[in-house]
Design a protein around this motif. Structure first.
Motif, PDB file in Angstrom:
ATOM      1  N   ASP A  78       0.483  -1.116   0.249  1.00 17.50           N
ATOM      2  CA  ASP A  78      -0.540   0.153  -0.100  1.00 17.50           C
ATOM      3  C   ASP A  78       0.977   1.176  -0.116  1.00 17.50           C
ATOM      4  O   ASP A  78       0.547   1.789  -0.634  1.00 17.50           O
ATOM      5  N   GLN A  79       2.450   1.331   0.930  1.00 16.78           N
ATOM      6  CA  GLN A  79       2.836   2.214   0.760  1.00 16.78           C
ATOM      7  C   GLN A  79       3.491   2.541  -0.903  1.00 16.78           C
ATOM      8  O   GLN A  79       4.083   3.806  -1.065  1.00 16.78           O
ATOM      9  N   THR A  80       3.685   1.349  -1.217  1.00 14.43           N
ATOM     10  CA  THR A  80       4.112   1.436  -2.450  1.00 14.43           C
ATOM     11  C   THR A  80       3.138   2.296  -3.990  1.00 14.43           C
ATOM     12  O   THR A  80       4.042   2.937  -4.928  1.00 14.43           O
ATOM     13  N   LEU A  81       1.982   1.785  -3.665  1.00 14.94           N
ATOM     14  CA  LEU A  81       1.638   2.045  -4.583  1.00 14.94           C
ATOM     15  C   LEU A  81       0.923   3.774  -4.635  1.00 14.94           C
ATOM     16  O   LEU A  81       0.744   4.560  -5.281  1.00 14.94           O
ATOM     17  N   PHE A  82       0.668   4.498  -2.612  1.00 12.39           N
ATOM     18  CA  PHE A  82       0.699   5.770  -2.827  1.00 12.39           C
ATOM     19  C   PHE A  82       1.828   6.122  -2.968  1.00 12.39           C
ATOM     20  O   PHE A  82       1.943   7.835  -4.100  1.00 12.39           O
ATOM     21  N   LEU A  83       3.459   5.754  -3.190  1.00 16.47           N
ATOM     22  CA  LEU A  83       4.657   6.626  -3.535  1.00 16.47           C
ATOM     23  C   LEU A  83       4.640   6.706  -5.260  1.00 16.47           C
ATOM     24  O   LEU A  83       4.787   7.715  -5.330  1.00 16.47           O
ATOM     25  N   THR A  84       4.063   5.852  -5.846  1.00 15.44           N
ATOM     26  CA  THR A  84       4.344   5.652  -6.710  1.00 15.44           C
ATOM     27  C   THR A  84       3.096   5.986  -7.679  1.00 15.44           C
ATOM     28  O   THR A  84       3.365   7.715  -8.730  1.00 15.44           O
ATOM     29  N   GLN A  85       2.259   6.342  -7.062  1.00 16.76           N
ATOM     30  CA  GLN A  85       0.942   7.952  -7.666  1.00 16.76           C
ATOM     31  C   GLN A  85       0.896   9.150  -7.402  1.00 16.76           C
ATOM     32  O   GLN A  85       0.265   9.792  -8.411  1.00 16.76           O
ATOM     33  N   LEU A  86       1.803   9.231  -5.301  1.00 18.97           N
ATOM     34  CA  LEU A  86       1.406  10.115  -5.473  1.00 18.97           C
ATOM     35  C   LEU A  86       3.113  10.710  -6.406  1.00 18.97           C
ATOM     36  O   LEU A  86       2.717  12.366  -6.798  1.00 18.97           O
ATOM     37  N   LEU A  87       3.896   9.983  -7.202  1.00 16.18           N
ATOM     38  CA  LEU A  87       5.157  10.769  -8.458  1.00 16.18           C
ATOM     39  C   LEU A  87       4.551  10.751  -9.275  1.00 16.18           C
ATOM     40  O   LEU A  87       4.716  11.651 -10.099  1.00 16.18           O
ATOM     41  N   THR A  88       3.381   9.690  -9.484  1.00 13.88           N
ATOM     42  CA  THR A  88       2.686   9.790 -11.528  1.00 13.88           C
ATOM     43  C   THR A  88       2.188  11.261 -11.004  1.00 13.88           C
ATOM     44  O   THR A  88       2.084  11.837 -11.821  1.00 13.88           O
ATOM     45  N   LEU A  89       0.862  12.065  -9.951  1.00 15.67           N
ATOM     46  CA  LEU A  89       0.775  12.608  -9.822  1.00 15.67           C
ATOM     47  C   LEU A  89       1.177  14.670  -9.817  1.00 15.67           C
ATOM     48  O   LEU A  89       0.898  15.600 -10.771  1.00 15.67           O
ATOM     49  N   TRP A  90       2.271  13.448  -9.138  1.00 11.29           N
ATOM     50  CA  TRP A  90       3.614  15.303  -8.961  1.00 11.29           C
ATOM     51  C   TRP A  90       4.040  15.335 -10.686  1.00 11.29           C
ATOM     52  O   TRP A  90       4.345  16.819 -10.868  1.00 11.29           O
ATOM     53  N   ALA A  91       4.434  14.444 -11.125  1.00  9.25           N
ATOM     54  CA  ALA A  91       4.553  14.465 -12.678  1.00  9.25           C
ATOM     55  C   ALA A  91       3.752  15.288 -13.732  1.00  9.25           C
ATOM     56  O   ALA A  91       4.024  16.192 -14.560  1.00  9.25           O
ATOM     57  N   VAL A  92       2.593  14.923 -13.155  1.00  6.37           N
ATOM     58  CA  VAL A  92       1.715  15.722 -14.060  1.00  6.37           C
ATOM     59  C   VAL A  92       1.489  16.349 -13.591  1.00  6.37           C
ATOM     60  O   VAL A  92       0.926  17.541 -14.534  1.00  6.37           O
ATOM     61  N   PHE A  93       1.266  17.264 -12.744  1.00  6.70           N
ATOM     62  CA  PHE A  93       0.819  18.506 -12.230  1.00  6.70           C
ATOM     63  C   PHE A  93       2.087  19.464 -12.606  1.00  6.70           C
ATOM     64  O   PHE A  93       1.992  21.277 -13.096  1.00  6.70           O
ATOM     65  N   ASP A  94       3.089  19.103 -12.254  1.00  8.18           N
ATOM     66  CA  ASP A  94       4.693  19.655 -12.775  1.00  8.18           C
ATOM     67  C   ASP A  94       4.355  21.115 -11.959  1.00  8.18           C
ATOM     68  O   ASP A  94       4.891  21.914 -12.526  1.00  8.18           O
ATOM     69  N   PRO A  95       4.432  21.096 -10.280  1.00  6.27           N
ATOM     70  CA  PRO A  95       4.254  22.295  -9.827  1.00  6.27           C
ATOM     71  C   PRO A  95       4.556  23.365  -9.915  1.00  6.27           C
ATOM     72  O   PRO A  95       4.479  24.842 -10.289  1.00  6.27           O
ATOM     73  N   ILE A  96       6.284  23.271 -10.213  1.00  5.09           N
ATOM     74  CA  ILE A  96       7.353  24.532 -10.729  1.00  5.09           C
ATOM     75  C   ILE A  96       6.718  24.538 -11.904  1.00  5.09           C
ATOM     76  O   ILE A  96       7.242  26.728 -12.085  1.00  5.09           O
TER      77      ILE A  96
END
Length: 217
Positions: A4-22
């Motif tokens: 479950d931690q692996t799933l959370f981290l994978t999805q977080l990194l995926t969303l961060w890459a999509v949103f690209d906040p910087i």
């Protein structure tokens, strides 16, 4: 690491890459050029909260809604790409019509609050934050046919974390703008508009290529 931690981290990194906040910071600054620091912070908070609601709701009902209306994900991607392209073109050409709705004088507080709300909804909440790429990603990450309710809640947690990071970066916008200066901000706005238009074209062409079974772009 637990699954479950692996799933959370994978999805977080995926969303961060999509949103690209910087990379989205110049878009945020460019959409709020006439706002005071307080109004800009308010617009940041409202836009991020609204984007979370939009993406969360779309993540849960997006598949059912599109299926009920007979709309494919590819059609949605093409439509979203076109809307995103139109907004990107206005950035490149320096069209600040959405920002000019803010009254020049600070006397009319109600009118300024209304203007902040309008800009927070469009273009900040959508299509800058909750754009077609983000909507498609959240639908895939919350696939009702593959993931349980607990896993979908983890996805919402990853979404909230990614958007919280974006909010922190947006709130630092005034400080960053003071360092770089308005000229650099305007230059970055046009550059980001050009990149955003390329992203929008890529969304459309990728959908067309998938539809026609053509090689990836």
């Amino acid at each position: 690491m637990l699954p479950d931690q692996t799933l959370f981290l994978t999805q977080l990194l995926t969303l961060w890459a999509v949103f690209d906040p910087i990379s989205h910071l110049p878009l945020f600054i460019g959409a709020t050029p006439n706002f005071t620091s307080q109004e800009r912070r308010r617009a940041a908070v409202i836009s991020v909260l609204m984007a979370f609601v939009i993406l969360a709701v779309f993540g849960f009902i997006g598949q059912f809604l599109l299926a009920a209306m007979g709309i494919s994900l590819l059609s949605f991607q093409i439509a979203g790409g076109i809307v995103l392209f139109l907004f990107a073109v206005s950035m490149v050409l320096g069209d600040n019509s959405h920002a000019l709705t803010v009254p020049a004088k600070r006397g009319n507080a109600a009118a300024r609050r209304d203007a902040v709300m309008k800009v927070a909804v469009f273009p900040l909440a959508t299509p800058i934050i909750a754009g077609p790429g983000g909507m498609l990603t959240i639908v895939l990450l919350m696939d009702n046919n593959r993931y349980s309710h607990m896993e979908q809640l983890q996805t919402l947690g990853a979404l909230a974390t990614a958007l919280a990071g974006m909010l922190v970066i947006f709130l630092a916008g005034d400080w960053i703008e003071r360092i770089t200066g308005s000229g650099v901000t305007q230059l970055l706005r046009r550059i980001m508009g050009l990149l955003l238009s390329a992203l929008a074209v890529n969304l459309v062409l990728s959908a067309v290529a998938a539809w026609l079974k053509l090689p990836s772009i």
